[in-house]
Design an enzyme around this catalytic site. Structure first.
Site, PDB file in Angstrom:
ATOM      1  N   SER A   1      18.923  -0.167   7.190  1.00 26.50           N
ATOM      2  CA  SER A   1      18.608  -0.181   5.705  1.00 26.50           C
ATOM      3  C   SER A   1      18.452  -1.454   5.277  1.00 26.50           C
ATOM      4  CB  SER A   1      20.056   0.570   5.383  1.00 26.50           C
ATOM      5  OG  SER A   1      20.012   0.952   3.980  1.00 26.50           O
ATOM      6  N   MET A   2      19.270  -1.962   4.434  1.00 22.58           N
ATOM      7  CA  MET A   2      19.161  -3.278   4.011  1.00 22.58           C
ATOM      8  C   MET A   2      18.917  -4.385   5.096  1.00 22.58           C
ATOM      9  SD  MET A   2      18.651  -5.233   1.476  1.00 22.58           S
ATOM     10  CE  MET A   2      18.909  -4.180   0.013  1.00 22.58           C
TER      11      MET A   2
ATOM     12  N   ASP B   1      17.239  11.622   6.946  1.00 23.67           N
ATOM     13  CA  ASP B   1      17.708  10.644   6.131  1.00 23.67           C
ATOM     14  C   ASP B   1      17.119  10.710   4.818  1.00 23.67           C
ATOM     15  OD1 ASP B   1      18.038   8.091   4.726  1.00 23.67           O
ATOM     16  OD2 ASP B   1      17.600   6.737   6.698  1.00 23.67           O
TER      17      ASP B   1
ATOM     18  N   HIS C   1      21.002   9.051   7.036  1.00 26.14           N
ATOM     19  CA  HIS C   1      20.996   7.506   6.817  1.00 26.14           C
ATOM     20  C   HIS C   1      21.997   6.677   7.773  1.00 26.14           C
ATOM     21  CE1 HIS C   1      19.439   3.901   4.615  1.00 26.14           C
ATOM     22  NE2 HIS C   1      20.751   3.794   4.347  1.00 26.14           N
TER      23      HIS C   1
END
Length: 291
Positions: free
Chosen positions: A116-117, A240, A268
């Site tokens: 993710s980030m 996701d 996710h």
């Protein structure tokens, strides 16, 4: 453990060099005592997603990587106590912190993996500090946000600005629906375990020690990704909703020579839902000889 100046708090498995770079000295970082582990091979820096502690990786990925012979480093990003919690954290802050940590520990060039980030930070490290990176794994990532993610971000900002506090039970149910696969949610035992976890306050929710993240989420990075010249492996999670598998495929297509794999029955949090599949793919890429 708490760093002397509340810079990113680090966990290591096992020990790495404590040589400080000028960048690390300027930012006054101190490396806490390492976790012990048998690995003595190449270093791997794991980058967690928004709001997640570095120890997120310790349940599944760290043991597997250490068993494969790697030295593994995780840390709490700026914005999550006990690391610094300034009012605002930017993408440049996150990149500088990760780069400074690699330099401080003498890991570079090292393997990096993020979700993710954390995956977006990893991609930017490949662009801005390729001297520190050997190769990168990008999980649950995107080059530009989807309409759904944009809408979710606006809705969360509106809730925050309105001072609205939703019941913990409701927030837990929403987090589960957004981050887990239908297969996980259809298993009552697993679903309840996750719902219990999601009712635990996120870092900063109890003591208010959190930062607002301004990480250029709306910027289209596909043109920049075409300039990445390091080996990259993109991992998408089939279910996701936050960072769609399609978005991961687009990132892999944009990065020259990048490879892509898709993990089934995973949302996710796919690296926690399907750890065996994720770990096998991760270790294969991190251990293979460069062509």
């Amino acid at each position: 453990m708490r760093a002397a100046s509340k810079a990113p708090a680090v966990s290591k498995a096992p020990a790495a060099s404590k040589r400080r770079s000028r960048h690390a000295r300027d930012r006054r970082r101190r490396c806490p005592a390492p976790l012990r582990g048998p690995g003595s091979g190449p270093g791997v820096l794991l980058l967690a997603g928004t709001g997640a502690r570095g120890r997120t990786w310790h349940l599944y990925q760290v043991p597997a990587l250490v068993a494969a012979g790697f030295r593994v480093v995780t840390f709490d990003t700026r914005g999550i106590a006990p690391s610094d919690t300034p009012p605002v954290v930017t993408m440049s802050d996150l990149i500088a912190d990760a780069a400074g940590l690699i330099e401080q520990l003498g890991l570079g060039p090292c393997r990096i993996a993020g979700s993710s980030m954390g995956a977006r930070v990893a991609a930017e490290l490949c662009l801005r500090r390729p001297d520190l990176v050997d190769r990168a794994v990008l999980m649950a990532t995107f080059g530009r946000p989807s309409a759904f993610l944009d809408a979710m971000s606006r809705a969360e900002r509106a809730l925050e600005e309105a001072g609205t506090k939703l019941p913990e039970e409701y927030r837990a149910a929403v987090r589960a629906a957004l981050n887990l696969s239908p297969r996980t949610l259809s298993d009552d035992r697993k679903a309840q375990d996750w719902l219990d976890i999601f009712q635990i306050p996120l870092p900063g929710e109890v003591d208010g020690a959190s930062s607002r993240l301004e990480a250029d989420a709306g910027v289209n990075r596909f043109p920049a990704y075409t300039e990445i010249a390091l080996p990259c492996f993109v991992v998408g999670f089939a279910d996701d909703l936050i960072a769609s598998a399609r978005g991961g495929r687009e990132v892999a297509a944009a990065i020259p020579g990048a490879r892509y794999t898709e993990i089934p029955d995973a949302g996710h949090y796919g690296y926690l839902e399907q750890p065996e599949l994720v770990n096998a793919a991760l270790i294969e890429f991190l251990t293979e000889e460069k062509s």
